[in-house]
Design an enzyme around this catalytic site. Structure first.
Site, PDB file in Angstrom:
ATOM      1  N   GLU A 103       9.715  33.823   1.629  1.00 12.12           N
ATOM      2  CA  GLU A 103       9.434  34.468   2.930  1.00 12.12           C
ATOM      3  C   GLU A 103       8.567  33.556   3.800  1.00 12.12           C
ATOM      4  O   GLU A 103       8.740  33.490   5.014  1.00 12.12           O
ATOM      5  CB  GLU A 103       8.759  35.816   2.712  1.00 12.12           C
ATOM      6  CG  GLU A 103       9.709  36.830   2.079  1.00 12.12           C
ATOM      7  CD  GLU A 103       9.013  38.119   1.698  1.00 12.12           C
ATOM      8  OE1 GLU A 103       8.070  38.065   0.893  1.00 12.12           O
ATOM      9  OE2 GLU A 103       9.422  39.176   2.210  1.00 12.12           O
ATOM     10  N   GLU A 123      11.749  40.107  -5.951  1.00 12.61           N
ATOM     11  CA  GLU A 123      10.901  41.289  -5.912  1.00 12.61           C
ATOM     12  C   GLU A 123      11.516  42.499  -6.619  1.00 12.61           C
ATOM     13  O   GLU A 123      10.808  43.280  -7.239  1.00 12.61           O
ATOM     14  CB  GLU A 123      10.553  41.654  -4.463  1.00 12.61           C
ATOM     15  CG  GLU A 123       9.595  40.712  -3.777  1.00 12.61           C
ATOM     16  CD  GLU A 123      10.288  39.519  -3.123  1.00 12.61           C
ATOM     17  OE1 GLU A 123      11.437  39.211  -3.480  1.00 12.61           O
ATOM     18  OE2 GLU A 123       9.658  38.886  -2.257  1.00 12.61           O
TER      19      GLU A 123
HETATM   20  N1  T1G Z   1       1.475  36.270  -9.335  1.00  6.09           N
HETATM   21  C1  T1G Z   1       0.489  36.128 -10.255  1.00  6.09           C
HETATM   22  N2  T1G Z   1       0.628  35.421 -11.421  1.00  6.09           N
HETATM   23  C2  T1G Z   1       1.828  34.848 -11.633  1.00  6.09           C
HETATM   24  C3  T1G Z   1       2.894  34.947 -10.726  1.00  6.09           C
HETATM   25  C4  T1G Z   1       2.681  35.698  -9.525  1.00  6.09           C
HETATM   26  N3  T1G Z   1       3.625  35.822  -8.597  1.00  6.09           N
HETATM   27  N4  T1G Z   1       3.949  34.268 -11.249  1.00  6.09           N
HETATM   28  C5  T1G Z   1       3.544  33.761 -12.422  1.00  6.09           C
HETATM   29  N5  T1G Z   1       2.272  34.096 -12.653  1.00  6.09           N
HETATM   30  C6  T1G Z   1       1.459  33.716 -13.820  1.00  6.09           C
HETATM   31  C7  T1G Z   1       2.045  34.224 -15.119  1.00  6.09           C
HETATM   32  O1  T1G Z   1       1.599  35.551 -15.352  1.00  6.09           O
HETATM   33  C8  T1G Z   1       1.458  33.235 -16.106  1.00  6.09           C
HETATM   34  O2  T1G Z   1       0.089  33.590 -16.267  1.00  6.09           O
HETATM   35  C9  T1G Z   1       1.479  31.924 -15.336  1.00  6.09           C
HETATM   36  O3  T1G Z   1       1.520  32.295 -13.934  1.00  6.09           O
HETATM   37  C10 T1G Z   1       2.693  31.064 -15.638  1.00  6.09           C
HETATM   38  O4  T1G Z   1       3.820  31.911 -15.430  1.00  6.09           O
HETATM   39  C11 T1G Z   1       5.307  39.909  -0.640  1.00  6.09           C
HETATM   40  C12 T1G Z   1       5.735  41.259  -2.904  1.00  6.09           C
HETATM   41  C13 T1G Z   1       7.357  31.364 -11.194  1.00  6.09           C
HETATM   42  C14 T1G Z   1       9.474  31.333 -12.542  1.00  6.09           C
HETATM   43  O5  T1G Z   1       8.320  37.640  -8.977  1.00  6.09           O
HETATM   44  O6  T1G Z   1       9.105  34.388 -12.226  1.00  6.09           O
HETATM   45  O7  T1G Z   1       6.170  37.875  -3.628  1.00  6.09           O
HETATM   46  O8  T1G Z   1       0.187  34.019 -18.724  1.00  6.09           O
HETATM   47  O9  T1G Z   1       4.587  31.785 -17.829  1.00  6.09           O
HETATM   48  O10 T1G Z   1       7.777  30.216 -17.267  1.00  6.09           O
HETATM   49  O11 T1G Z   1       7.628  39.933  -0.752  1.00  6.09           O
HETATM   50  O12 T1G Z   1       6.213  32.890 -13.402  1.00  6.09           O
HETATM   51  O13 T1G Z   1      -0.616  31.818 -17.870  1.00  6.09           O
HETATM   52  O14 T1G Z   1      -2.001  33.911 -17.500  1.00  6.09           O
HETATM   53  O15 T1G Z   1       6.073  32.777 -16.019  1.00  6.09           O
HETATM   54  O16 T1G Z   1       7.021  28.384 -15.646  1.00  6.09           O
HETATM   55  C15 T1G Z   1       7.538  37.521  -6.361  1.00  6.09           C
HETATM   56  C16 T1G Z   1       7.176  35.724 -10.736  1.00  6.09           C
HETATM   57  C17 T1G Z   1       6.211  38.204  -6.429  1.00  6.09           C
HETATM   58  C18 T1G Z   1       7.871  35.353  -9.428  1.00  6.09           C
HETATM   59  C19 T1G Z   1       7.349  30.402 -13.475  1.00  6.09           C
HETATM   60  N6  T1G Z   1       7.573  36.403  -7.261  1.00  6.09           N
HETATM   61  N7  T1G Z   1       6.937  34.568 -11.566  1.00  6.09           N
HETATM   62  O17 T1G Z   1       7.774  30.619 -14.802  1.00  6.09           O
HETATM   63  O18 T1G Z   1       5.582  30.299 -16.057  1.00  6.09           O
HETATM   64  S1  T1G Z   1       6.153  39.664  -5.446  1.00  6.09           S
HETATM   65  C20 T1G Z   1       7.939  36.576  -8.547  1.00  6.09           C
HETATM   66  C21 T1G Z   1       7.959  34.013 -12.281  1.00  6.09           C
HETATM   67  C22 T1G Z   1       6.270  39.041  -3.855  1.00  6.09           C
HETATM   68  C23 T1G Z   1       6.483  39.444  -1.433  1.00  6.09           C
HETATM   69  C24 T1G Z   1       6.554  40.033  -2.788  1.00  6.09           C
HETATM   70  C25 T1G Z   1       7.584  32.852 -13.169  1.00  6.09           C
HETATM   71  C26 T1G Z   1       7.947  31.497 -12.563  1.00  6.09           C
HETATM   72  P1  T1G Z   1      -0.633  33.316 -17.679  1.00  6.09           P
HETATM   73  P2  T1G Z   1       5.069  31.758 -16.419  1.00  6.09           P
HETATM   74  P3  T1G Z   1       7.089  29.796 -16.012  1.00  6.09           P
END
Ligand code: T1G
Length: 698
Positions: A103, A123
């Site tokens: 976004e 999301e």
């Molecule tokens: N927020 C906070 N922490 C996050 C995070 C996030 N978005 N994504 C990952 N982490 C943390 C995760 O918990 C872990 O923490 C560490 O980072 C490594 O992640 C307004 C509302 C990006 C593909 O849904 O899919 O944007 O365990 O082990 O395998 O419209 O993380 O080390 O303490 O998964 O390399 C939308 C979610 C959010 C993406 C990387 N975005 N993340 O994978 O590492 S909502 C997502 C993932 C949003 C807007 C809306 C994956 C990754 P810890 P990991 P990875």
């Protein structure tokens, strides 16, 4: 705290760096930094580039902030600033550009992607919809509305090449930063009004209407009860039916409704739970042992699936069987399984050949001597397992990790057959092992720390989701399955039909109902297991119908009929009149006065049986945390992800209510089949839930 957003000037271009490891989530300080640095750049630069440190742009909003008091500026407002910038802003799309990250890129005026970048609006996987303009800007940028719908409603990321193909990015460049700075220099000082997506107006047409109608049917079907995908679709539709600002307001309102919903809380719970379950327990230290070569004993269904898992991850695998014929059969099955993917383009013939080339076959234990990890998947009896581990102890090299794939046997007993119990543990895969993501890692009493770490490392390298269990009959998943299936069988004796039991649970969100699962696994498996155990009379009585079906040759899908009949070609199921007759006969023999049973009772008795047993598993220390149990059921048993898991669901219902129902049933006519968990009762009494338990105990 070091600044998470800084600016580096490159000539007249302000490169604004986001540095918020590990994924550059848009935490409040990042949002504040972007606004501040961009405002400053208005007077110091002629164009700006927005980039992320650590090889990734932005992976989205900071999910950990949800449910907490909002800190300004909220992301939609940040992105209004970005889009309204007086100087053009070019986004460097690298690594994971997801959710709020994409976004943000959409609010920029140009987008340059690195070849390996992943772009998406995931999301919906968190029970949300894009909440910072994704549903309003994407359809204003992408020529084909179906692409915007797929992005937002499926939640699946796409490659940079695909993004270029559908018009989501302007360029794909090996050095995306360099290309972005160059592009910024080119557009500096030029008119870029047409790049402000909020200014693009859309109109609904019959063709577009038709796309939305068709998509609604498809999205609803795929959502299987989850709400967010349909709401995301509706929000995209708003882009064609209302001005930008109104569409943004509607999107925000929907986001605020979804972010407090049970489904989103459940999906965010499991998102963090499956990351937590992959971490070493706090009492474990050291480093994983190096695994260069893997040995697999058994080329049957499980052994073959496990061998495929490691070969797919690039490991050379030595497969041992008792005969060449068994090896021929096993290897042919593996090749056929891989080759099935050729038609759908999932794999090429060369890919199959490469995987097959990693497999070495043998009938001689000595050939396992150079393996660093040996996993046995042989016949499921203690005698055979003991025999196998005695031989492994003689041939395996010092330091080799010796794993058993047993689904319920006592691994301490198996380890005791060797001179190296510290090298032994359980690695319990779920069939088909090359597909099912769950790996139950069973930490036996003497398992060494680095052996446990090796198994966790292997899970990561073979893309499995692990959950650590201690030794206990059935470990976590199968242990809890027993009371679940027990209630399902009891409900049939008491008056429900197989179809009603299954439908109540598929309506609840399960991929398959318990009776269909029993038919799929094979009723003869349960029959044999019950004959091997010394079940009490009242326990045996529960399965009278299932036993009669087996004795009448109805073994389940494998024999074309079980509780249901199965079409030979399509496997479509239908009522089995024989089963209906047997059910009626058994009810009469057992003197059961049948009654009408509500779907609600079916769901409660089965789902609360799961949660009650899960509480026993926790209290016994067989599982480290309730959220691990939820991971097991999500990744190994087709539990509906948008309900979080059996423990999270019970917490959502309220443990006081769950405990009260369990106590009620334990005093009722079939009370013998309930053993209320003391832990469940005490949490309920204290007004706590399983999330509290995890916080206090791990
Ligand atoms: N927020 C906070 N922490 C996050 C995070 C996030 N978005 N994504 C990952 N982490 C943390 C995760 O918990 C872990 O923490 C560490 O980072 C490594 O992640 C307004 C509302 C990006 C593909 O849904 O899919 O944007 O365990 O082990 O395998 O419209 O993380 O080390 O303490 O998964 O390399 C939308 C979610 C959010 C993406 C990387 N975005 N993340 O994978 O590492 S909502 C997502 C993932 C949003 C807007 C809306 C994956 C990754 P810890 P990991 P990875």
């Amino acid at each position: 705290m070091t600044k998470s957003v800084t600016t580096e000037m490159r000539g007249d271009v302000a490169v604004i760096w986001i540095d918020n490891p590990p994924v550059n989530a848009l935490s409040y300080h990042v949002r504040q930094g972007i606004v501040a640095e961009l405002a400053a750049a208005q007077s110091t630069a002629k164009a700006a580039v927005l980039a992320g440190r650590g090889g990734t742009f932005i992976a989205g909003a900071d999910i950990r902030e949800f449910g907490k008091p909002l800190i300004d500026p909220i992301l939609p407002d940040v992105l209004d600033h970005v889009e309204a910038s007086g100087i053009p802003v070019v986004a460097v799309v690298e690594g994971n550009t997801l959710g709020g990250g994409l976004e943000t890129a959409l609010a920029c005026h140009y987008r340059v992607a690195a070849p390996k970048a992943k772009l998406g609006l995931p999301e919906v996987n968190l029970g949300l919809l894009p909440g910072a303009g994704g549903t309003q800007r994407a359809p204003r940028l992408l020529p084909n509305v179906a692409d915007a719908i797929t992005l937002a409603a499926s939640g699946r990321p796409i490659s940079a090449a695909k993004a270029m193909d559908i018009g989501l990015v302007d360029q794909v460049a090996d050095d995306a930063l360099d290309a972005a700075v160059k592009l910024a220099e080119e557009v500096a000082g030029k008119n870029f009004e047409d790049r402000r997506l909020s200014k693009v107006s859309l109109a609904m047409t019959p063709d577009i209407e038709a796309v939305f109608e068709a998509s609604l049917t498809e999205v609803t079907k795929k959502a299987k009860g989850a709400h967010a995908p349909v709401r995301a679709l509706q929000s995209i539709r708003n882009a064609f039916e209302m001005p930008f600002r109104e569409g943004m307001d509607q999107e925000r309102a929907t986001f605020k409704e979804l972010v407090v919903s049970d489904q989103s809380n459940a999906l965010r719970h499991i998102f963090f739970a499956e990351r937590q379950s992959a971490k070493p327990p706090s009492d474990v230290s050291g480093t994983p042992r190096k695994v260069a070569k893997v040995g697999i004993l058994g080329a049957g269904t499980m052994g073959g699936g496990i061998a495929m898992t490691y070969a797919e991850a690039g490991f050379p695998v030595t497969m041992l069987e008792m005969s060449d014929a068994a090896l021929d059969k096993g290897l042919a099955t593996m090749e056929a399984n891989w080759s099935r993917g050729i038609k759908s383009g999932r794999i090429t013939e060369q890919g199959v050949a490469e995987r097959m080339a990693r497999l070495t076959r043998t009938t001689d234990y000595a050939d396992l001597a150079d393996c660093d990890l040996i996993i046995e998947a042989v016949f499921e009896t203690m005698e055979v397992k003991r025999e196998v581990f005695k031989k492994l102890d003689q041939v395996a090299k010092p330091g080799a990790v010796l794993a058993t794939n047993t689904s319920y046997l006592d691994i301490n007993e198996i380890a005791a057959e060797t001179s190296r119990p510290q090298d032994v543990l359980g690695m319990h895969y779920f069939s088909p092992a090359n597909i099912m993501p769950l790996l139950e890692i069973v930490r036996a009493d003497k398992t060494a720390d680095d052996v446990l770490l090796t198994a966790l490392d292997m899970a990561k390298k073979t893309r499995k989701t692990p959950a650590i269990a201690r030794v206990g009959h059935g470990f976590i998943g199968n242990r809890m399955l027993t009371p679940y299936l027990r209630q399902a069988n009891l409900l049939i004796l008491e008056g429900a039909s197989p179809e009603q039991v299954d439908k109540a649970l598929t309506d609840f969100g399960w991929a398959m109902g318990p009776i269909s699962v029993s038919d799929l696994a094979g009723l003869d498996i349960g029959y044999k297991s019950r004959k091997d155990q010394d079940l009490s009379e009242h326990e045996q009585r529960i399965y009278t119908v299932a036993d009669r079906l087996v004795e009448a040759g109805h073994l389940g899908q494998k024999s074309g009929s079980g509780f249901y009949n199965y079409d030979k070609a399509t496997r479509a199921r239908s009522e089995n009149p024989e089963a209906t007759k047997i059910i009626e006969e058994v009810r009469a023999e057992l003197g059961i006065n049948t009654r009408a049973i509500s779907d609600e009772e079916i769901v409660e008795r089965t789902m609360f049986a799961l949660a009650n047993e899960g509480a026993h598993v926790l209290a016994e220390g067989v599982a480290q945390r309730a959220s691990d149990i939820d991971v097991v059921y999500n990744h190994g048993y087709g539990y509906p992800r948008w309900r979080g898991g059996p423990m999270f669901y019970a917490s959502t219902v309220g443990l006081k209510d769950v405990a009260a129902r369990v106590m009620e049933w334990s005093e009722g006519s079939s009370g013998v089949h309930w053993t209320p968990s003391d832990l469940l009762m005490s949490l309920a009494d204290e007004g706590k839930d399983f999330g509290d338990y995890d916080k206090e105990n791990t």
